[in-house]
Design an enzyme around this catalytic site. Structure first.
Site, PDB file in Angstrom:
ATOM      1  N   LEU A  55       9.463  18.723  46.181  1.00  0.00           N
ATOM      2  CA  LEU A  55       8.105  19.041  45.741  1.00  0.00           C
ATOM      3  C   LEU A  55       7.100  18.604  46.793  1.00  0.00           C
ATOM      4  O   LEU A  55       7.231  17.521  47.376  1.00  0.00           O
ATOM      5  CB  LEU A  55       7.770  18.303  44.438  1.00  0.00           C
ATOM      6  CG  LEU A  55       8.483  18.708  43.148  1.00  0.00           C
ATOM      7  CD1 LEU A  55       8.047  17.785  42.017  1.00  0.00           C
ATOM      8  CD2 LEU A  55       8.193  20.161  42.797  1.00  0.00           C
ATOM      9  N   LYS A  99       1.213  17.175  47.216  1.00  0.00           N
ATOM     10  CA  LYS A  99      -0.217  17.446  47.409  1.00  0.00           C
ATOM     11  C   LYS A  99      -0.689  18.644  46.589  1.00  0.00           C
ATOM     12  O   LYS A  99      -1.890  18.934  46.542  1.00  0.00           O
ATOM     13  CB  LYS A  99      -0.507  17.670  48.888  1.00  0.00           C
ATOM     14  CG  LYS A  99      -0.257  16.434  49.756  1.00  0.00           C
ATOM     15  CD  LYS A  99      -0.548  16.709  51.224  1.00  0.00           C
ATOM     16  CE  LYS A  99      -0.267  15.467  52.066  1.00  0.00           C
ATOM     17  NZ  LYS A  99      -0.512  15.713  53.515  1.00  0.00           N
ATOM     18  N   PHE A 109       5.416   4.311  49.320  1.00  0.00           N
ATOM     19  CA  PHE A 109       4.303   4.678  50.180  1.00  0.00           C
ATOM     20  C   PHE A 109       3.437   3.459  50.484  1.00  0.00           C
ATOM     21  O   PHE A 109       3.549   2.419  49.826  1.00  0.00           O
ATOM     22  CB  PHE A 109       3.442   5.749  49.502  1.00  0.00           C
ATOM     23  CG  PHE A 109       4.146   7.062  49.299  1.00  0.00           C
ATOM     24  CD1 PHE A 109       4.414   7.895  50.370  1.00  0.00           C
ATOM     25  CD2 PHE A 109       4.528   7.469  48.028  1.00  0.00           C
ATOM     26  CE1 PHE A 109       5.051   9.114  50.183  1.00  0.00           C
ATOM     27  CE2 PHE A 109       5.168   8.691  47.829  1.00  0.00           C
ATOM     28  CZ  PHE A 109       5.431   9.512  48.913  1.00  0.00           C
ATOM     29  N   ASP A 143      14.815  -5.400  54.709  1.00  0.00           N
ATOM     30  CA  ASP A 143      14.880  -4.132  53.979  1.00  0.00           C
ATOM     31  C   ASP A 143      15.799  -4.219  52.762  1.00  0.00           C
ATOM     32  O   ASP A 143      15.420  -3.820  51.659  1.00  0.00           O
ATOM     33  CB  ASP A 143      15.409  -3.022  54.895  1.00  0.00           C
ATOM     34  CG  ASP A 143      14.362  -2.519  55.877  1.00  0.00           C
ATOM     35  OD1 ASP A 143      13.222  -3.001  55.830  1.00  0.00           O
ATOM     36  OD2 ASP A 143      14.705  -1.653  56.693  1.00  0.00           O
TER      37      ASP A 143
END
Length: 397
Positions: free
Chosen positions: A77, A80, A102, A174
């Protein structure tokens, strides 16, 4: 627990993450039975998809992607677009856990931030994984594992005096930081929700998590001791607890700290009298040099034969292929098979979780970008022409 059900069966998670920290976390959750739906960009594909080696020539897939994204569904997808937001909102009827990676503020700009989704789904569990957290002076700064380790203090005493800080073979901040702490926090939030019916927002900073790993040396420093130094601590090279090169350029791992282990170790290398030097601070450098000079006289197999069967905390440093084929890893069922979208099988590292003596040995490999667009959108009530329009963008492979 029903033996026919996996522990996390019934947990449904929307995964907006890429690369390693988030995907590794959701892999662990998928291994335990959670349903993971990855929301992926059709124009900015996850870089892990292109990391060599590439397997399965019929439908090329990166070995790393195939493992770290196994047992997950993929929905491509463009976040935006208004259509994408509407799809996410419909998915909230089923998927009540969100994991995103993000920078702070991005999901809010996309209309998918925590407060927005909580207004629609009050019991939502929303986990954000970032390098430096949702607040603070570095929240918008880019970073990688090496940067988080540097900021956490861990790198300052991990390495050698002659060469300085050293890189680990795996990404500590991480995985041990972001991935594992995210899983723990998500499961804690699930437990809370079962008692209170309330959701929660989770802020995972990989730097925070790496800083928390300064468990022993950090505690000592905060209690008034000096900062931990390279090759000065008990477990970082400041004692004979270390790696030693053998005659065939392999390495022997010596962790014989306790008196009974130390006694057996020094006897094994032919110098039982050296045990008296272990507690003498001014003898450590020379003691290590003497051990080095002794270990290098024999090859790894000879030392392994000497210490094999002994309870002495001495082990050979194995190559990955040797570890994978070892009886220990085989008996622990730490290798498994995964089936690709074309029915081919590839070997993977298995989950370390073992429930009631059982461990899955067969998985579905991470597949093509947008592989499940048709079935997911159809289940959400979209008509064929709407599905075609949503999926009409060129999907990068």
């Amino acid at each position: 627990m029903d033996d026919n059900k996996t522990p996390l069966q019934g947990l449904n998670i929307l995964d907006f993450t890429t690369l390693l920290p988030g995907p590794y976390a959701t892999m662990l959750l998928a291994d335990m039975g959670a349903e993971i739906l990855r929301i992926e960009s059709p124009t900015r594909p996850d870089m892990l998809r292109g990391l060599p080696p590439i397997l399965d020539t019929e439908n090329p897939v990166s070995a790393a992607h195939a493992t770290i994204n196994r047992n997950k569904k993929s929905l491509a997808l463009d976040l935006k677009t208004p259509e994408a937001k509407e799809i996410i909102l419909r998915l909230l009827e089923k998927y009540d856990i969100v994991v995103e990676q993000f920078r702070p503020g991005v999901m809010e700009k996309l209309g998918l931030g925590y407060e927005i989704l909580r207004a629609i789904r009050p019991d939502i569990i929303y986990c954000s994984i970032t390098g430096y957290g949702q607040n603070g002076p570095l929240k918008q700064k880019a970073g990688h594992d090496i940067n988080y380790l540097a900021r956490s203090g861990l790198a300052s005493y991990s390495g050698r005096n002659k060469t300085g800080p050293s890189l680990s073979g795996m990404q500590i901040a991480d995985i041990a930081g972001g991935s594992h702490h995210a899983v723990m926090a998500i499961l804690a939030a699930v437990h809370k929700r079962t008692r209170t019916n309330c959701g929660v927002y989770i802020d995972i900073s990989m730097t925070d998590c790496a800083f928390a790993l300064n468990a022993i040396s950090g505690a000592n420093a905060l209690a008034g001791s000096c900062d931990p130094q390279l090759e000065m601590e008990l477990l970082n090279g400041g004692s004979f607890y270390d790696y030693y090169r053998t005659a065939d350029n392999r390495y022997l791992a010596v962790g014989s700290l306790e008196p009974q282990f130390a006694k057996a170790f020094f006897s094994g290398i032919g110098h039982p009298e050296w045990i008296s030097r272990v507690l003498e601070a001014d003898q450590q450098e020379q003691l290590k040099q003497d051990i080095t000079d002794t270990i290098v006289k024999r090859n790894l197999r000879e030392w392994t034969d000497i210490f094999d069967g002994s309870d002495v905390c001495v082990e050979p440093v194995l190559k990955f292929s040797e570890a994978a084929e070892s009886k220990l890893i085989q008996d622990r069922k730490m290798l498994c098979l995964a089936t690709t979208s074309h029915g081919n099988t590839i070997r993977q590292i298995n989950t370390p979780f073992n429930f009631n003596g059982k461990k899955n040995q067969q998985y579905i490999a991470g597949g093509p970008l947008g592989e499940h667009n048709q079935t997911i959108l159809q289940a959400l009530g979209y008509e064929p022409d709407e599905i075609e329009q949503i999926s009409s963008q060129d999907i990068a492979t």
